[in-house]
Design a protein around this motif. Sequence first.
Motif, short mmCIF file in Angstrom:
data_model
loop_
_atom_site.label_atom_id
_atom_site.label_comp_id
_atom_site.label_asym_id
_atom_site.label_seq_id
_atom_site.Cartn_x
_atom_site.Cartn_y
_atom_site.Cartn_z
N ASN A 38 14.30 10.62 21.79
CA ASN A 38 13.47 10.16 22.91
C ASN A 38 12.65 11.32 23.44
O ASN A 38 13.13 12.12 24.25
N TYR A 79 23.85 10.50 24.55
CA TYR A 79 23.38 9.11 24.57
C TYR A 79 23.24 8.64 26.01
O TYR A 79 22.24 8.01 26.38
N GLY A 82 20.17 9.65 27.61
CA GLY A 82 18.94 9.05 27.08
C GLY A 82 18.17 9.95 26.14
O GLY A 82 16.95 9.78 25.97
N TYR A 85 17.77 7.05 21.01
CA TYR A 85 18.03 5.61 20.97
C TYR A 85 18.54 5.28 19.58
O TYR A 85 17.92 5.68 18.58
N GLN A 87 19.01 3.07 16.44
CA GLN A 87 18.19 1.99 15.90
C GLN A 87 18.23 1.99 14.38
O GLN A 87 18.25 3.05 13.75
N GLY A 115 14.30 -1.28 21.67
CA GLY A 115 14.10 -0.11 20.82
C GLY A 115 12.64 0.22 20.57
O GLY A 115 12.23 1.38 20.64
N ALA A 142 19.46 -6.35 28.86
CA ALA A 142 19.62 -5.21 27.95
C ALA A 142 18.32 -4.42 27.84
O ALA A 142 18.34 -3.19 27.75
N LYS A 145 18.01 -2.16 30.89
CA LYS A 145 18.95 -1.04 30.82
C LYS A 145 18.46 0.03 29.87
O LYS A 145 18.52 1.24 30.20
N ASN A 146 17.94 -0.35 28.73
CA ASN A 146 17.46 0.64 27.76
C ASN A 146 16.19 1.34 28.24
O ASN A 146 16.00 2.54 28.00
N LEU A 149 17.53 3.81 30.80
CA LEU A 149 18.27 4.88 30.13
C LEU A 149 17.33 5.91 29.52
O LEU A 149 17.59 7.12 29.57
N CYS A 150 16.21 5.46 28.98
CA CYS A 150 15.27 6.35 28.30
C CYS A 150 14.23 6.95 29.23
O CYS A 150 13.33 7.66 28.78
N TRP A 457 27.53 1.00 33.58
CA TRP A 457 27.23 2.04 32.61
C TRP A 457 28.47 2.88 32.26
O TRP A 457 28.43 3.71 31.36
#
Length: 461
Positions: A38, A79, A82, A85, A87, A115, A142, A145-146, A149-150, A457
């Motif tokens: 990331n 992880y 962040g 990711y 994938q 992703g 989801a 959240k991602n 997170l990133c 989390w």
Amino acid sequence: MRLPEDFLNKMSALMEKDEYESLIQSYEKPRYYGLRINTLKISVEEFLKISPFELEPIPWVRDGFYYREGESPGKHPYYNAGLYYIQEPSAMLPGEVVDSQPGERILDLCAAPGGKTVQIAAGMKGRGILVANDISSDRVKALIKNIELCGVRNAIVTNETPQKLAGAFPEFFDKILVDAPCSGEGMFRKDQDAVKSWEKFKSEKCSAMQWDILEQVDKMLRPGGYIIYSTCTFSPEENEKMISAFLSLNNGYEVVEISTVGGMERGRPGWAEGNQAVAGTVRLWPHRVKGEGHFAALLRKKAGESRAAAYIPSDSDSRNDVRLNFFRSFAEENLSEDLNIGGGGYFDIKGSNLYAFPERVPELKGIRVAKFGWYLGEFGKNRFEPSHSMVVSLNKQDLKNTIDFACDSKELSSYLKGETLMLEGEKGMKAVCVNGYTLGWAKQMDYMLKNLYPKGWRRMS
């Protein structure tokens, strides 16, 4: 692996005998695992210096790498920070084809779990408008959240049909990614559930949905803009034939050739009644590349006079709301002086929640918005409570008060489980970091560090 008989018969009829046998044999081989660094949080070069995993570059993506089976990157604190990711390697191709740039307006239409969204966001570097949509309200959770997170700051998450979005964004976007719902044949080796669902959602049903989506996408793309269409299936009806049919009814589009690397193959005109235009598309086959099955096409809408009226940005701006004084007090106490949140864009207060966004967006009345830009926190009575989304989007140098743990420390393990830490320190909010990368908030009390890591989390062990 037991594959559906109808699938075997179909592929046997489409392919030469030797290639068909190679494809079927690939299902008995181990799958490949990948992660994408990331770059919103760390450069590729810097991550490779600290990587706890042995990594091998994925040929078709600049920041993607294979990791070895048996590694557990989802359990490493990096992880949670962040820094990457996780994938499937072939699934990284469409996001790479988007080639996102700062300042663009981009729609990821079928975005969950996120992703490709965070991959696009990395190229945008926090500038421009990224709309990430999914029609499923459960999958949107989801996705959010991602995104958080990133550390993505410039994304609007919507939960709408393509038809509703087309009404809100006429000829608005520079690029639109359609990672279309499909029959999923390319994921059989990766996911046994894909084999089961294939019996319910065969290509005929999926291709009808894909066509409906593409019709709406055209309405949202500006002249000169790009559609990136992708699937994770082998079915010609959902790939070459879909692109060929779209081109035949939309002569204002042309295929832009995608370069082939690492065993990628060109699209097959013979599977689209000989339409040579589809030779510019690409396929990833599990018997030819180190990854699962995928298809991607890049379509350019020819330049011309726009038929849509110029969009009127929302006049919502909360710069003068008195509650912002509570945020400014928090910022003065906790954030770096040169971190001018909202300075290059604007604030928006929705209820008691504070958001920031880099630029004004169209009026979104009637659109289900699940997340609007960078969620900074919530106003309480005479106070501001910062969000988890805020801290994970910041670098350590952006924060005045931090506490840093090594990735293998007991304190860090306890923090990620949501436990209180018995530590002394100066009272106030602190950003918890792992080796210099932000993880979340904590509040220093007299002799303990109160854990503010979000419940959803936390690690169970």
